[in-house]
Design a protein around this motif. Sequence first.
Motif, short mmCIF file in Angstrom:
data_model
loop_
_atom_site.label_atom_id
_atom_site.label_comp_id
_atom_site.label_asym_id
_atom_site.label_seq_id
_atom_site.Cartn_x
_atom_site.Cartn_y
_atom_site.Cartn_z
N VAL A 126 0.87 -1.19 0.00
CA VAL A 126 0.00 0.00 0.00
C VAL A 126 0.90 1.23 0.00
CG1 VAL A 126 -1.90 1.20 1.13
CG2 VAL A 126 -1.70 -1.28 1.35
N PRO A 127 1.21 1.77 -1.16
CA PRO A 127 2.11 2.94 -1.22
C PRO A 127 1.54 4.18 -0.52
CG PRO A 127 1.93 1.87 -3.37
CD PRO A 127 0.87 1.27 -2.49
N ALA A 128 0.25 4.23 -0.32
CA ALA A 128 -0.36 5.38 0.36
C ALA A 128 -0.06 5.28 1.85
CB ALA A 128 -1.85 5.43 0.10
N ARG A 129 1.12 5.75 2.26
CA ARG A 129 1.56 5.58 3.63
C ARG A 129 0.65 6.28 4.64
NH1 ARG A 129 8.16 6.32 3.47
NH2 ARG A 129 8.58 4.79 1.82
N GLY A 130 0.18 7.46 4.26
CA GLY A 130 -0.70 8.18 5.15
C GLY A 130 -1.96 7.40 5.49
N SER A 131 -2.51 6.71 4.51
CA SER A 131 -3.72 5.90 4.74
C SER A 131 -3.41 4.73 5.66
CB SER A 131 -4.26 5.39 3.40
OG SER A 131 -4.65 6.47 2.57
N VAL A 132 -2.25 4.13 5.49
CA VAL A 132 -1.85 3.02 6.36
C VAL A 132 -1.77 3.50 7.81
CG1 VAL A 132 -0.01 1.40 6.94
CG2 VAL A 132 -0.64 1.77 4.55
N MET A 133 -1.12 4.64 8.02
CA MET A 133 -0.96 5.15 9.38
C MET A 133 -2.29 5.61 9.96
SD MET A 133 2.07 4.48 10.05
CE MET A 133 2.01 5.20 11.69
N ALA A 134 -3.16 6.15 9.11
CA ALA A 134 -4.49 6.53 9.59
C ALA A 134 -5.26 5.30 10.06
CB ALA A 134 -5.27 7.26 8.50
N ALA A 135 -5.12 4.20 9.32
CA ALA A 135 -5.77 2.95 9.74
C ALA A 135 -5.20 2.45 11.06
CB ALA A 135 -5.61 1.90 8.65
N LYS A 136 -3.88 2.56 11.22
CA LYS A 136 -3.26 2.17 12.49
C LYS A 136 -3.81 3.02 13.63
CE LYS A 136 1.26 0.49 10.90
NZ LYS A 136 1.13 -0.88 11.47
N ALA A 137 -3.93 4.32 13.39
CA ALA A 137 -4.43 5.22 14.44
C ALA A 137 -5.86 4.86 14.81
CB ALA A 137 -4.35 6.67 13.96
N VAL A 138 -6.69 4.50 13.84
CA VAL A 138 -8.08 4.12 14.12
C VAL A 138 -8.12 2.87 14.99
CG1 VAL A 138 -10.20 3.24 13.08
CG2 VAL A 138 -9.06 5.23 12.09
N VAL A 139 -7.33 1.87 14.63
CA VAL A 139 -7.33 0.61 15.39
C VAL A 139 -6.78 0.83 16.79
CG1 VAL A 139 -6.34 -1.71 15.51
CG2 VAL A 139 -7.17 -0.82 13.33
N VAL A 140 -5.69 1.58 16.91
CA VAL A 140 -5.11 1.87 18.22
C VAL A 140 -6.10 2.61 19.10
CG1 VAL A 140 -3.36 3.27 19.40
CG2 VAL A 140 -2.70 1.81 17.51
N THR A 141 -6.79 3.59 18.52
CA THR A 141 -7.76 4.37 19.29
C THR A 141 -8.92 3.50 19.75
OG1 THR A 141 -7.22 6.37 18.03
CG2 THR A 141 -9.31 6.35 19.22
#
Length: 286
Positions: A126-141
Amino acid sequence: MTATRTPLLPYVPVGERPTDPRARFLDLVAAEWVKLRSLRSTWVAYGTTALAVIAFNAGTAHDTYNHWRERTADERAGFLADGIPLQEAFTSNAAMVMMLALGAIGALTITGEYSTGTIRTTFAAVPARGSVMAAKAVVVTAVATAFGALVAGASFAWTQAILDGRGVGVPIGHPGAWRVVLASAFLAPVCALAGLALGTVIRHTAATTTASVVVLLVLPMVLTDGRHWSAVAGHALPYQAWLRLVAVDDAPTTYPWTTGGAWTVYAVWALVSAAVAVTGVRRRDQ
C-alpha cells in the motif's frame, strides 16, 4: 493429433494497462486489526496492564476497608464529603501505570514493524503511507478506548463495592463519578496515540519508550504551579489534565483552570498525535 492453439490476448498499450484497484480504507483498518489481534504479546501487555491498574485501585480501597475502625469520628464523617471514594475509584498510581503501558503499546504498533522490517512489505503493498498510518491510528484508538472503558468501569465497580462494606461506597450516579470514569477511560487512547506518534518519528523501540516516559510522566512532575509559564505548560499535558478532571473539589489554586480546558487538552493531544503519525511517514525512506 492436432495441436491446440493458445488464444492471443488483446494488445494493450503500455500507458493503458489496467492497474490493481486501490485498497479501501476499511480494508486497511481490517488489515491493521488482523495484525494487532494476531500478536499474542499485544494481549499479554493489555491483560497485564489491566490487572495491575485494577489491583492498584482495589488495593487502595481494601486498605481503607481494613483500617476503617482506626479512623476518628471526624475522619469517617468527612470521608464522603471530601470525595475520597471517587479518589480511590482510580488512583494516581494506577493512572501512571496505565499511561506508561499504553504509551509503550501504542509505540510498539509501529516500531515493531520497523524493527522486523515488515514495514517495507506494508508500504510496498500500500504505497499510500498516510492511509496506512491513519488505519493504524483508528485501530489503536478503538482498542485503547475499549481497554480504558473496561479498566475504568471495573475499577469503579470493584472499589465502590469494597467501600460499600463500610457504608461509604458511592453509585455511578454520584456527582462527579461519571467524570472520573470517563476521564480515566479516555486517558488510555490519548497515551496510546501519543506513543504511536513518537514511534512514527523516532522509529526505535527503546528510544521511543524513553521519550514516552519523559513526555507523559517526567514533564508533569517537573512543571509545577509555582510559576505562570510552568503552570500553563503543565496544564497542557495529559496527566495534569487527568488530575484536573478527577478532582472532586474546586480547591483554589494560584493558576486555576477548568474541566473544559482539561477535556480540550485530551482532544488536542489525540488529534495532534494522529496527525503526526499520518504525516510523519511521508517523504521519508522506509
